[in-house]
Design a protein around this motif. Structure first.
Motif, mmCIF file in Angstrom:
data_model
loop_
_atom_site.group_PDB
_atom_site.id
_atom_site.type_symbol
_atom_site.label_atom_id
_atom_site.label_comp_id
_atom_site.label_asym_id
_atom_site.label_seq_id
_atom_site.Cartn_x
_atom_site.Cartn_y
_atom_site.Cartn_z
ATOM 1 N N TYR A 42 -9.919 2.946 2.809
ATOM 2 C CA TYR A 42 -10.209 1.674 3.456
ATOM 3 C C TYR A 42 -11.722 1.514 3.553
ATOM 4 C CZ TYR A 42 -5.295 2.044 4.640
ATOM 5 O OH TYR A 42 -3.926 2.174 4.568
ATOM 6 N N GLU A 59 0.791 4.225 -2.848
ATOM 7 C CA GLU A 59 0.669 5.645 -2.517
ATOM 8 C C GLU A 59 1.849 6.453 -3.074
ATOM 9 O OE1 GLU A 59 -0.974 7.859 1.288
ATOM 10 O OE2 GLU A 59 1.102 7.187 1.596
ATOM 11 N N TYR A 105 0.820 -1.207 0.000
ATOM 12 C CA TYR A 105 0.000 0.000 0.000
ATOM 13 C C TYR A 105 0.856 1.259 0.000
ATOM 14 C CZ TYR A 105 -4.291 -2.693 0.865
ATOM 15 O OH TYR A 105 -5.359 -3.542 0.760
ATOM 16 N N ILE A 153 -5.145 5.913 -1.047
ATOM 17 C CA ILE A 153 -5.681 4.700 -0.439
ATOM 18 C C ILE A 153 -6.923 5.073 0.361
ATOM 19 C CG2 ILE A 153 -5.244 2.858 1.243
ATOM 20 C CD1 ILE A 153 -3.459 2.531 -1.170
ATOM 21 N N LEU A 192 0.892 1.281 7.491
ATOM 22 C CA LEU A 192 -0.105 1.472 6.438
ATOM 23 C C LEU A 192 -0.254 2.960 6.164
ATOM 24 C CD1 LEU A 192 -3.023 -0.951 7.433
ATOM 25 C CD2 LEU A 192 -1.486 -1.163 5.478
#
Length: 145
Positions: A30, A22, A18, A28, A56
């Protein structure tokens, strides 16, 4: 690795994957069928996932506005969390003049169906299994780590 109730829920390599997505200029977000009442624990969990030195990436978290019981029923008993995910993604999509979704990553086949429903090409829809293997869920013709 992050652990909740003795189980490591983060798929191997997902923080690195991830983060690289990016770094390539994509945003991103969720999406979970969990109930909105679980927002605090869900956000805390996402912020705590660290694999090596990589966390993350930050991003908005979209959760089911249903009650905990209704969300649990839909996901665990009825086994159709994609219904909420499709509605949510379509609502977000309606805010843009072009499709804002480039790719979709999930951990269950239901996620792939939700991404397909909003026009993400199947070549850019992936599932990640607990071992960190990435595959095209809908075609079964690609697997990578």
């Amino acid at each position: 690795m992050t652990r909740i109730a003795g189980k490591d829920w983060a798929h191997s390599g997902v923080a690195d994957l991830y983060s690289k997505i990016e770094e390539n200029g994509y945003r991103i977000m969720y999406l979970s069928a969990r109930a909105i009442g679980q927002s605090s624990i869900t956000k805390d969990y996402l912020q705590s996932v660290k694999q090596g030195d990589i966390f993350l990436p930050d991003g908005p978290v979209f959760l089911n506005p249903a009650s905990l019981i209704n969300a649990f029923k839909r996901e665990v008993i009825d086994r159709n969390p994609e219904e909420f995910k499709i509605r949510c993604l379509k609502d977000i999509q309606s805010l843009f003049s072009t499709n804002p979704f480039f790719a979709g990553y999930g951990n269950r086949p239901n996620d792939a169906y939700a991404y397909r429903a909003v026009g993400i090409p199947i070549s850019r829809i992936f599932t990640i299994n607990p071992a960190g293997k990435l595959k095209h869920e809908l075609t079964q013709n690609f697997t990578s780590s």
